[in-house]
Write an enzyme that holds these catalytic residues in place. Structure first.
Site, short mmCIF file in Angstrom:
data_model
loop_
_atom_site.label_atom_id
_atom_site.label_comp_id
_atom_site.label_asym_id
_atom_site.label_seq_id
_atom_site.Cartn_x
_atom_site.Cartn_y
_atom_site.Cartn_z
N SER A 14 0.81 -1.23 0.00
CA SER A 14 0.00 0.00 0.00
C SER A 14 0.84 1.28 0.00
CB SER A 14 -0.89 0.00 1.25
OG SER A 14 -1.60 1.21 1.34
N LYS A 38 -3.47 2.79 -2.01
CA LYS A 38 -3.14 3.71 -0.91
C LYS A 38 -4.25 3.62 0.14
CE LYS A 38 -1.20 7.27 1.09
NZ LYS A 38 0.11 7.06 1.71
N SER A 39 -3.93 3.87 1.39
CA SER A 39 -4.98 3.83 2.42
C SER A 39 -5.96 4.99 2.22
CB SER A 39 -4.36 3.93 3.81
OG SER A 39 -3.58 2.79 4.06
N CYS A 121 -0.28 2.73 10.76
CA CYS A 121 0.52 3.86 10.29
C CYS A 121 1.19 4.52 11.50
CB CYS A 121 -0.36 4.87 9.57
SG CYS A 121 0.58 6.30 9.03
N THR A 184 5.49 0.19 8.42
CA THR A 184 6.85 0.73 8.64
C THR A 184 7.23 0.79 10.13
OG1 THR A 184 5.85 2.91 8.55
CG2 THR A 184 6.91 2.13 6.54
N GLY A 234 8.09 -6.12 4.06
CA GLY A 234 9.21 -5.41 4.68
C GLY A 234 10.51 -5.66 3.94
N GLY A 235 10.84 -4.76 3.02
CA GLY A 235 12.15 -4.79 2.36
C GLY A 235 12.35 -5.86 1.32
N GLY A 256 7.10 -3.01 -1.47
CA GLY A 256 6.82 -1.58 -1.45
C GLY A 256 7.98 -0.78 -1.97
N THR A 257 8.87 -0.38 -1.07
CA THR A 257 9.98 0.51 -1.39
C THR A 257 10.77 0.07 -2.62
OG1 THR A 257 10.12 1.03 0.96
CG2 THR A 257 12.03 1.62 -0.38
#
Ligand SMILES: Cc1cc2nc3c(=O)[nH]c(=O)nc-3n(C[C@H](O)[C@H](O)[C@H](O)COP(=O)(O)O)c2cc1C
Length: 307
Positions: A14, A38-39, A121, A184, A234-235, A256-257
């Site tokens: 997201s 997106k949220s 969040c 995160t 996560g990553g 994500g990132t």
């Protein structure tokens, strides 16, 4: 994965590409098996002023402030996708169970595969972790959402708590169909020339490879307790990362990132996973999910005849 069908186990996480649906559709076309929006909250939000992103070793810290067009406008964006059978998860947030229910009421007539409740969040007051770290409120939110929809509901958890299992338990007991771990990690960085925090909000959330071991631990811990589908997040940027999450107990992984650079990695990672399974002699991904919990790891997964 439970009631959600994915073409492959890689899902766009997201929010990383902002609130436009275009990027979600592009990810699906580029080889993602699913994609999270997106949220979305009840009212439109502008988010925080710049700077909202800072690069650090091993990742980025963001505090965007959940900018989004609001449920009514987003519902209008989703409407033309009816009949297209796309594996889109809609992420939603709110301050309490009534607000979550109102968002669901607005969005639910649209076609998408599941909700993901952002209860995690780390940088917006009154929503996110302030809701997601209170098991009683989590329970109320999940029950309220479940009472308003037939669609599966995933709950996205925060790593910024020592009550991970307790919160997940509240979600599962209230009917959550699956869990996403994690959002995160609360973090900050400081600009040494100005001597001030680098982000306008001061602190934010760390994502990228720096958080992978934390996310992996969360997935492993959750799999010790729960049978529901879990999406690890996560990553992840390589097939090796993805495989580690599957072995810890994830049924799918979110990226994500790493996708900020391009969406090309979806196909590469999918090929890497298929190749790994083949070399290890497993016919399906299912066989290795949670294998790290067996005494002898993959050797036990193989012995169980689940290849
Ligand atoms: C710029 C940015 C915006 C994000 N927006 C959201 C969001 O709206 N909702 C949400 O649940 N997570 C959001 N996240 C968190 C990601 O979905 C993901 O949980 C986190 O970045 C860890 O995964 P990664 O290391 O693969 O990026 C955002 C992350 C980034 C970097």
């Amino acid at each position: 994965m439970g009631r959600v069908e994915l073409a492959n186990p890689l899902v766009l996480a997201s929010g990383v590409h902002g609130s436009s649906l275009g990027k979600v559709l592009e990810a699906l076309k580029s080889g993602a098996g699913g994609a999270v929006t997106k949220s979305i909250g009840l009212q439109p939000r502008e988010g925080y002023k710049e700077p909202t992103l800072a690069e650090v070793e091993g990742g980025i810290i963001n505090a965007a402030g959940l900018p989004n067009p609001g449920a009514e406008a987003f519902s209008a964006e989703l409407a033309p996708l009816r009949g297209k059978k796309l594996s889109i998860f809609v992420s939603i947030f709110g301050g309490d169970e009534r607000e979550f229910a109102a968002v669901v009421k607005e969005l639910d007539p649209n076609e998408f595969v599941a909700y993901e409740l952002n209860l995690s969040c780390p940088h917006v007051a009154g929503v996110g972790t302030e809701v997601g770290h209170d098991p009683e409120l989590v329970s109320k939110v999940v029950s309220a959402v479940k009472s308003k929809t037939e669609k599966p509901v995933f709950v996205k958890l925060s790593p910024n708590t020592d009550k991970l299992v307790e919160i997940a338990q509240a979600a599962v007991d209230s009917g959550a169909d699956g869990l996403t771990a994690v959002n995160t990690v609360r973090a900050m960085t400081i600009d040494i020339s100005s001597g001030k925090p680098a982000l306008s909000n001061g602190y934010g959330g760390l994502s990228g490879s720096a958080i992978t071991p934390i996310a992996l631990r969360c997935v492993y811990e959750l799999r010790e307790w729960f049978d529901v589908p879990i999406m690890g997040c996560g990553g992840v940027s390589t097939w090796e990362h993805a495989v580690r999450f599957f072995l810890a107990g994830a049924d799918a992984v979110q990226l994500g990132t790493a996708t900020m650079r391009s969406f090309a990695m979806f196909n590469d990672i999918n090929l890497g996973i298929v190749d790994y399974l083949e070399k290890k002699g497993f016919k399906s991904l299912r066989s290795i999910v949670g294998a790290a919990h067996h005494k002898r790891g993959l050797a036990d997964a193989a012995r169980e005849g689940t290849q």
